[in-house]
Design a protein around this motif. Structure first.
Motif, PDB file in Angstrom:
ATOM      1  N   GLY A 141     -11.246   4.021  20.444  1.00 40.06           N
ATOM      2  CA  GLY A 141     -10.344   2.872  20.471  1.00 40.06           C
ATOM      3  C   GLY A 141      -8.901   3.295  20.598  1.00 40.06           C
ATOM      4  O   GLY A 141      -8.556   4.477  20.607  1.00 40.06           O
ATOM      5  N   LYS A 142      -8.067   2.270  20.696  1.00 39.42           N
ATOM      6  CA  LYS A 142      -6.640   2.515  20.851  1.00 39.42           C
ATOM      7  C   LYS A 142      -6.020   2.894  19.521  1.00 39.42           C
ATOM      8  O   LYS A 142      -6.466   2.484  18.462  1.00 39.42           O
ATOM      9  N   LYS A 143      -4.964   3.676  19.619  1.00 41.18           N
ATOM     10  CA  LYS A 143      -4.217   4.061  18.435  1.00 41.18           C
ATOM     11  C   LYS A 143      -3.335   2.891  18.015  1.00 41.18           C
ATOM     12  O   LYS A 143      -2.784   2.189  18.852  1.00 41.18           O
ATOM     13  N   GLY A 144      -3.225   2.683  16.730  1.00 35.04           N
ATOM     14  CA  GLY A 144      -2.410   1.581  16.236  1.00 35.04           C
ATOM     15  C   GLY A 144      -0.931   1.841  16.442  1.00 35.04           C
ATOM     16  O   GLY A 144      -0.481   2.982  16.557  1.00 35.04           O
ATOM     17  N   ASP A 145      -0.136   0.779  16.443  1.00 39.79           N
ATOM     18  CA  ASP A 145       1.293   0.949  16.616  1.00 39.79           C
ATOM     19  C   ASP A 145       1.935   1.366  15.295  1.00 39.79           C
ATOM     20  O   ASP A 145       1.371   1.210  14.219  1.00 39.79           O
ATOM     21  N   ALA A 146       3.120   1.900  15.376  1.00 44.10           N
ATOM     22  CA  ALA A 146       3.797   2.475  14.219  1.00 44.10           C
ATOM     23  C   ALA A 146       4.188   1.409  13.201  1.00 44.10           C
ATOM     24  O   ALA A 146       4.190   1.662  11.997  1.00 44.10           O
ATOM     25  N   ILE A 147       4.499   0.209  13.661  1.00 43.99           N
ATOM     26  CA  ILE A 147       4.948  -0.838  12.745  1.00 43.99           C
ATOM     27  C   ILE A 147       3.819  -1.276  11.818  1.00 43.99           C
ATOM     28  O   ILE A 147       4.001  -1.373  10.599  1.00 43.99           O
ATOM     29  N   SER A 148       2.645  -1.518  12.379  1.00 39.41           N
ATOM     30  CA  SER A 148       1.529  -1.940  11.525  1.00 39.41           C
ATOM     31  C   SER A 148       1.086  -0.808  10.602  1.00 39.41           C
ATOM     32  O   SER A 148       0.701  -1.051   9.462  1.00 39.41           O
ATOM     33  N   TYR A 149       1.173   0.434  11.080  1.00 38.65           N
ATOM     34  CA  TYR A 149       0.824   1.567  10.227  1.00 38.65           C
ATOM     35  C   TYR A 149       1.798   1.687   9.065  1.00 38.65           C
ATOM     36  O   TYR A 149       1.390   1.913   7.920  1.00 38.65           O
ATOM     37  N   ALA A 150       3.100   1.507   9.325  1.00 44.12           N
ATOM     38  CA  ALA A 150       4.099   1.580   8.259  1.00 44.12           C
ATOM     39  C   ALA A 150       3.905   0.447   7.257  1.00 44.12           C
ATOM     40  O   ALA A 150       4.077   0.637   6.043  1.00 44.12           O
ATOM     41  N   ARG A 151       3.528  -0.736   7.730  1.00 42.83           N
ATOM     42  CA  ARG A 151       3.287  -1.874   6.844  1.00 42.83           C
ATOM     43  C   ARG A 151       2.102  -1.593   5.919  1.00 42.83           C
ATOM     44  O   ARG A 151       2.153  -1.880   4.721  1.00 42.83           O
ATOM     45  N   ILE A 152       1.036  -1.015   6.467  1.00 40.19           N
ATOM     46  CA  ILE A 152      -0.133  -0.679   5.651  1.00 40.19           C
ATOM     47  C   ILE A 152       0.220   0.362   4.608  1.00 40.19           C
ATOM     48  O   ILE A 152      -0.167   0.256   3.441  1.00 40.19           O
ATOM     49  N   GLN A 153       0.997   1.373   4.999  1.00 40.38           N
ATOM     50  CA  GLN A 153       1.406   2.417   4.059  1.00 40.38           C
ATOM     51  C   GLN A 153       2.269   1.840   2.941  1.00 40.38           C
ATOM     52  O   GLN A 153       2.142   2.223   1.781  1.00 40.38           O
ATOM     53  N   GLN A 154       3.159   0.911   3.301  1.00 33.33           N
ATOM     54  CA  GLN A 154       4.018   0.301   2.297  1.00 33.33           C
ATOM     55  C   GLN A 154       3.196  -0.517   1.302  1.00 33.33           C
ATOM     56  O   GLN A 154       3.443  -0.484   0.090  1.00 33.33           O
ATOM     57  N   GLN A 155       2.191  -1.241   1.785  1.00 38.86           N
ATOM     58  CA  GLN A 155       1.333  -2.021   0.902  1.00 38.86           C
ATOM     59  C   GLN A 155       0.549  -1.113  -0.032  1.00 38.86           C
ATOM     60  O   GLN A 155       0.366  -1.419  -1.218  1.00 38.86           O
ATOM     61  N   ARG A 156       0.096   0.028   0.481  1.00 34.65           N
ATOM     62  CA  ARG A 156      -0.632   0.969  -0.375  1.00 34.65           C
ATOM     63  C   ARG A 156       0.278   1.548  -1.456  1.00 34.65           C
ATOM     64  O   ARG A 156      -0.141   1.727  -2.596  1.00 34.65           O
ATOM     65  N   GLN A 157       1.520   1.862  -1.079  1.00 34.00           N
ATOM     66  CA  GLN A 157       2.455   2.405  -2.060  1.00 34.00           C
ATOM     67  C   GLN A 157       2.740   1.390  -3.164  1.00 34.00           C
ATOM     68  O   GLN A 157       2.790   1.736  -4.335  1.00 34.00           O
ATOM     69  N   GLN A 158       2.939   0.145  -2.766  1.00 31.48           N
ATOM     70  CA  GLN A 158       3.208  -0.887  -3.762  1.00 31.48           C
ATOM     71  C   GLN A 158       2.010  -1.066  -4.691  1.00 31.48           C
ATOM     72  O   GLN A 158       2.177  -1.230  -5.902  1.00 31.48           O
ATOM     73  N   ALA A 159       0.812  -1.038  -4.147  1.00 33.31           N
ATOM     74  CA  ALA A 159      -0.379  -1.176  -4.975  1.00 33.31           C
ATOM     75  C   ALA A 159      -0.506   0.007  -5.936  1.00 33.31           C
ATOM     76  O   ALA A 159      -0.858  -0.170  -7.115  1.00 33.31           O
ATOM     77  N   ASP A 160      -0.206   1.222  -5.447  1.00 36.70           N
ATOM     78  CA  ASP A 160      -0.266   2.402  -6.323  1.00 36.70           C
ATOM     79  C   ASP A 160       0.781   2.322  -7.426  1.00 36.70           C
ATOM     80  O   ASP A 160       0.527   2.687  -8.572  1.00 36.70           O
ATOM     81  N   GLU A 161       1.989   1.844  -7.078  1.00 37.21           N
ATOM     82  CA  GLU A 161       3.046   1.728  -8.090  1.00 37.21           C
ATOM     83  C   GLU A 161       2.679   0.683  -9.142  1.00 37.21           C
ATOM     84  O   GLU A 161       2.945   0.869 -10.331  1.00 37.21           O
ATOM     85  N   GLU A 162       2.063  -0.412  -8.706  1.00 37.57           N
ATOM     86  CA  GLU A 162       1.657  -1.438  -9.660  1.00 37.57           C
ATOM     87  C   GLU A 162       0.575  -0.916 -10.602  1.00 37.57           C
ATOM     88  O   GLU A 162       0.582  -1.209 -11.802  1.00 37.57           O
ATOM     89  N   LYS A 163      -0.356  -0.142 -10.074  1.00 39.15           N
ATOM     90  CA  LYS A 163      -1.395   0.446 -10.931  1.00 39.15           C
ATOM     91  C   LYS A 163      -0.780   1.415 -11.926  1.00 39.15           C
ATOM     92  O   LYS A 163      -1.158   1.459 -13.092  1.00 39.15           O
ATOM     93  N   LEU A 164       0.184   2.216 -11.449  1.00 40.13           N
ATOM     94  CA  LEU A 164       0.821   3.211 -12.309  1.00 40.13           C
ATOM     95  C   LEU A 164       1.618   2.532 -13.403  1.00 40.13           C
ATOM     96  O   LEU A 164       1.538   2.925 -14.571  1.00 40.13           O
ATOM     97  N   THR A 165       2.416   1.504 -13.072  1.00 40.98           N
ATOM     98  CA  THR A 165       3.198   0.807 -14.113  1.00 40.98           C
ATOM     99  C   THR A 165       2.285   0.043 -15.068  1.00 40.98           C
ATOM    100  O   THR A 165       2.578  -0.049 -16.248  1.00 40.98           O
ATOM    101  N   GLY A 166       1.169  -0.467 -14.557  1.00 42.66           N
ATOM    102  CA  GLY A 166       0.239  -1.170 -15.435  1.00 42.66           C
ATOM    103  C   GLY A 166      -0.410  -0.236 -16.432  1.00 42.66           C
ATOM    104  O   GLY A 166      -0.610  -0.573 -17.597  1.00 42.66           O
ATOM    105  N   SER A 167      -0.731   0.978 -16.012  1.00 37.67           N
ATOM    106  CA  SER A 167      -1.350   1.927 -16.925  1.00 37.67           C
ATOM    107  C   SER A 167      -0.346   2.480 -17.908  1.00 37.67           C
ATOM    108  O   SER A 167      -0.660   2.775 -19.060  1.00 37.67           O
ATOM    109  N   LEU A 168       0.937   2.619 -17.496  1.00 37.97           N
ATOM    110  CA  LEU A 168       1.965   3.114 -18.425  1.00 37.97           C
ATOM    111  C   LEU A 168       2.281   2.062 -19.479  1.00 37.97           C
ATOM    112  O   LEU A 168       2.538   2.379 -20.634  1.00 37.97           O
ATOM    113  N   GLU A 169       2.299   0.781 -19.094  1.00 38.85           N
ATOM    114  CA  GLU A 169       2.584  -0.277 -20.058  1.00 38.85           C
ATOM    115  C   GLU A 169       1.438  -0.383 -21.079  1.00 38.85           C
ATOM    116  O   GLU A 169       1.656  -0.733 -22.225  1.00 38.85           O
TER     117      GLU A 169
END
Length: 172
Positions: A141-169
């Protein structure tokens, strides 16, 4: 008779075409051109492999000539006008998925090399194998564009940060 023709048309429309798989027109032509060039190289190398007294080289040469005929039949049926079933076989091969074509072409190219590992068989089957690789790459298949890839990475980072702050609290 019209019922059988309608059923054939319905089954043909259910199979994916190259357009539905995401292949562009130029990539489709590149695959076809490499298939024709692979057939030519297989045929020439197969003839040279048959000029020997070693039976394994002769067997590999005959297999390469058969590969050349099958590649031409599948990729350029207009070159095989003397064969009655050329167009129907080419239509059936066009209905296959890209990964199926890739496995078939690569498998056909590897067999003569396994039979007789010589420079002639390696070079003769290289382009035919490359045709299979091209079809295999189109199956990925075709390679994804950079914008959608960056959006997915940002969502993953936010989810990881939320898990980390939830476990610290929870520890406090």
């Amino acid at each position: 008779m019209s019922g059988a023709g309608g059923a054939a048309a319905a089954s043909a429309s259910s199979l994916p075409s190259a357009q539905e798989e995401g292949m562009t027109w130029w990539y489709r032509w590149l695959c076809r051109l490499s298939g024709v060039l692979g057939a030519i190289s297989c045929a020439i190398s197969g003839l040279f492999s048959c000029i020997t007294v070693h039976p394994l080289n002769i067997a590999a040469g005959v297999w390469m000539i058969i590969n050349a005929f099958i590649l031409l039949l599948c990729e350029a049926p207009f070159c095989c006008q003397f064969v009655e079933f050329a167009n129907t076989m080419a239509e059936k091969v066009d209905q296959l998925r890209s990964w199926q074509k890739a496995a078939f072409y690569c498998g056909m190219a590897v067999v003569p090399i396994v039979i007789s590992l010589t420079l002639t068989t390696l070079l003769g089957n290289a382009i035919a194998f490359a045709t299979g690789v091209l079809y295999g790459l189109s199956a990925l298949g075709k390679k994804g564009d950079a914008i959608s890839y960056a959006r997915i990475q940002q969502q993953r980072q936010q989810a990881d940060e939320e898990k980390l702050t939830g476990s610290l609290e929870g520890e406090l």
